[in-house]
Design an enzyme around this catalytic site. Structure first.
Site, short mmCIF file in Angstrom:
data_model
loop_
_atom_site.label_atom_id
_atom_site.label_comp_id
_atom_site.label_asym_id
_atom_site.label_seq_id
_atom_site.Cartn_x
_atom_site.Cartn_y
_atom_site.Cartn_z
N SER A 112 4.14 -1.82 10.25
CA SER A 112 5.61 -1.87 10.38
C SER A 112 6.20 -3.22 10.01
O SER A 112 7.15 -3.68 10.64
CB SER A 112 6.03 -1.44 11.78
OG SER A 112 5.61 -0.10 12.03
N HIS A 119 -9.23 1.28 5.30
CA HIS A 119 -7.94 1.47 5.96
C HIS A 119 -8.13 2.44 7.14
O HIS A 119 -8.95 3.36 7.06
CB HIS A 119 -6.92 2.03 4.96
CG HIS A 119 -5.53 2.02 5.50
ND1 HIS A 119 -5.08 2.96 6.41
CD2 HIS A 119 -4.50 1.16 5.31
CE1 HIS A 119 -3.82 2.67 6.73
NE2 HIS A 119 -3.45 1.58 6.08
N GLU A 157 -6.54 4.87 8.07
CA GLU A 157 -6.36 6.29 7.70
C GLU A 157 -7.64 6.84 7.05
O GLU A 157 -7.95 8.01 7.20
CB GLU A 157 -5.13 6.44 6.79
CG GLU A 157 -3.85 6.24 7.60
CD GLU A 157 -2.68 5.64 6.85
OE1 GLU A 157 -2.68 5.65 5.60
OE2 GLU A 157 -1.76 5.14 7.52
N LYS A 217 0.19 4.24 -0.29
CA LYS A 217 -0.44 5.43 0.28
C LYS A 217 -0.20 6.63 -0.65
O LYS A 217 -0.15 6.45 -1.86
CB LYS A 217 0.05 5.67 1.72
CG LYS A 217 -0.09 4.39 2.58
CD LYS A 217 0.13 4.62 4.04
CE LYS A 217 -0.03 3.31 4.80
NZ LYS A 217 0.08 3.47 6.25
N GLU A 272 -4.63 -4.54 11.00
CA GLU A 272 -3.60 -3.51 11.12
C GLU A 272 -3.82 -2.74 12.42
O GLU A 272 -4.61 -1.77 12.44
CB GLU A 272 -3.66 -2.54 9.93
CG GLU A 272 -3.42 -3.20 8.59
CD GLU A 272 -2.90 -2.20 7.57
OE1 GLU A 272 -1.83 -2.46 7.01
OE2 GLU A 272 -3.54 -1.16 7.36
N GLY A 328 3.25 2.61 10.71
CA GLY A 328 4.20 3.70 10.49
C GLY A 328 4.98 4.10 11.72
O GLY A 328 5.60 5.16 11.76
N ASN A 382 0.87 -1.18 0.00
CA ASN A 382 0.00 0.00 0.00
C ASN A 382 0.91 1.23 0.00
O ASN A 382 1.46 1.59 1.04
CB ASN A 382 -0.89 -0.03 1.25
CG ASN A 382 -1.72 1.24 1.40
OD1 ASN A 382 -1.79 2.05 0.48
ND2 ASN A 382 -2.33 1.41 2.56
P1 13P Z 1 3.54 0.63 7.57
O1 13P Z 1 4.03 -0.67 6.96
O2 13P Z 1 4.24 1.83 7.01
O3 13P Z 1 3.51 0.57 9.06
O4 13P Z 1 2.01 0.80 7.08
C1 13P Z 1 1.13 -0.24 7.26
C2 13P Z 1 -0.12 0.09 6.54
O5 13P Z 1 -0.88 0.95 6.96
C3 13P Z 1 -0.41 -0.64 5.30
O6 13P Z 1 -1.72 -0.44 4.87
#
Ligand code: 13P
Length: 253
Positions: A216, A103, A105, A14, A171, A177, A12
């Site tokens: 992560s 997601h 976010e 983003k 997640e 992140g 992903n």
């Molecule tokens: P990270 O791997 O950067 O922690 O992000 C995970 C994520 O939100 C994937 O959708």
């Protein structure tokens, strides 16, 4: 470990990536995946979800390689007056195979509820896409002992009960992140609970649904995470932006 479900390693990206870097990354991964498939060593389905601006171009570049593409979100409606949005049918039209929905976010920054996510996941299925439905608890919910209840409520509220063309991504928000990953024991506990909930929600088809871990995931921790029972792959954010990092996760299987 004997697996009954084909693992899925999904990147992903983003809101990251201009043309040059993203096309270079996709070309490099397509070359590595093609070589691995020829050598018989590719153990996963590989999905790239670049920003919408690059989806069609990345799709053309990886066509013919083992890599497939997906959108990071979709609208619930087929078409209409929804400025800035993209429908699942539009994603399918340019060759996408999946759409990520719900997601954290999107849930937190765009106020998406379980009902909104359910509508988006249903739209993805309607368009013939696999729906990757994300769930996960906040740090406060985990500290309060509510992680299992939160993800169960999210699955029951946002995973369509009609199809097994869904993938669930666990997640934990506190691990996204942050460089903090859940321990394999914590991941195993949540995934085994999700498996039970999916079997209840979908019937026997719940056993076919892949459950990904995200938060992560890096080349260095991927082997332990992917070896955990009921972990059927990974949803990778930051480490999907560099070919070596992402490939290190694919080859950790
Ligand atoms: P990270 O791997 O950067 O922690 O992000 C995970 C994520 O939100 C994937 O959708």
């Amino acid at each position: 470990m004997t697996r009954t479900r084909t693992p899925l390693i999904a990147g992903n990206c983003k809101m990251n990536g201009l043309v040059a870097a993203s096309m270079g990354l996709a070309a490099e991964l397509a070359a590595r995946a093609t070589d691995a498939a020829r050598a018989g060593s590719l153990k996963a389905e590989i999905l790239l979800c670049p920003p919408a601006t690059l989806l069609a171009e990345v799709g053309r570049l990886v066509a013919g390689s083992p890599i497939v593409t997906g959108g990071q979100d979709c609208h619930a409606e087929t078409a209409g007056a929804f400025t800035g949005d993209i429908s699942a049918e539009m994603l399918a039209d340019i060759g996408c195979r999946y759409a990520i929905v719900g997601h954290s976010e999107r849930r937190s920054l765009h106020g998406e509820s379980d009902a909104d996510v359910l509508a988006k996941a249903s739209a993805a299925l309607r368009a013939g896409l696999g729906a990757i439905v994300c769930v996960g608890e906040t740090a406060a919910e985990r500290d309060g002992g509510e992680a299992l209840a939160v993800v169960e409520r999210q699955v029951r509220g946002s995973v369509p009960s009609t199809s097994d063309a869904v993938v669930v991504a666990y997640e934990p928000i506190w691990a996204i992140g942050t460089g903090r990953t859940a321990s394999p024991a914590d991941i195993g506990e949540v995934h085994s609970h999700l498996r039970a909930v999916l079997k209840d929600h979908l019937g026997p088809k719940g056993n076919e649904v892949r459950i990904l871990y995200g938060g992560s995931v890096k080349a260095g921790n991927a082997a332990a995470i992917l070896a955990t029972a009921d972990v059927d792959g990974a949803l990778v954010g930051g480490a999907s932006l560099k070919a070596d990092d992402f490939w290190g996760i694919v080859t950790a299987l």
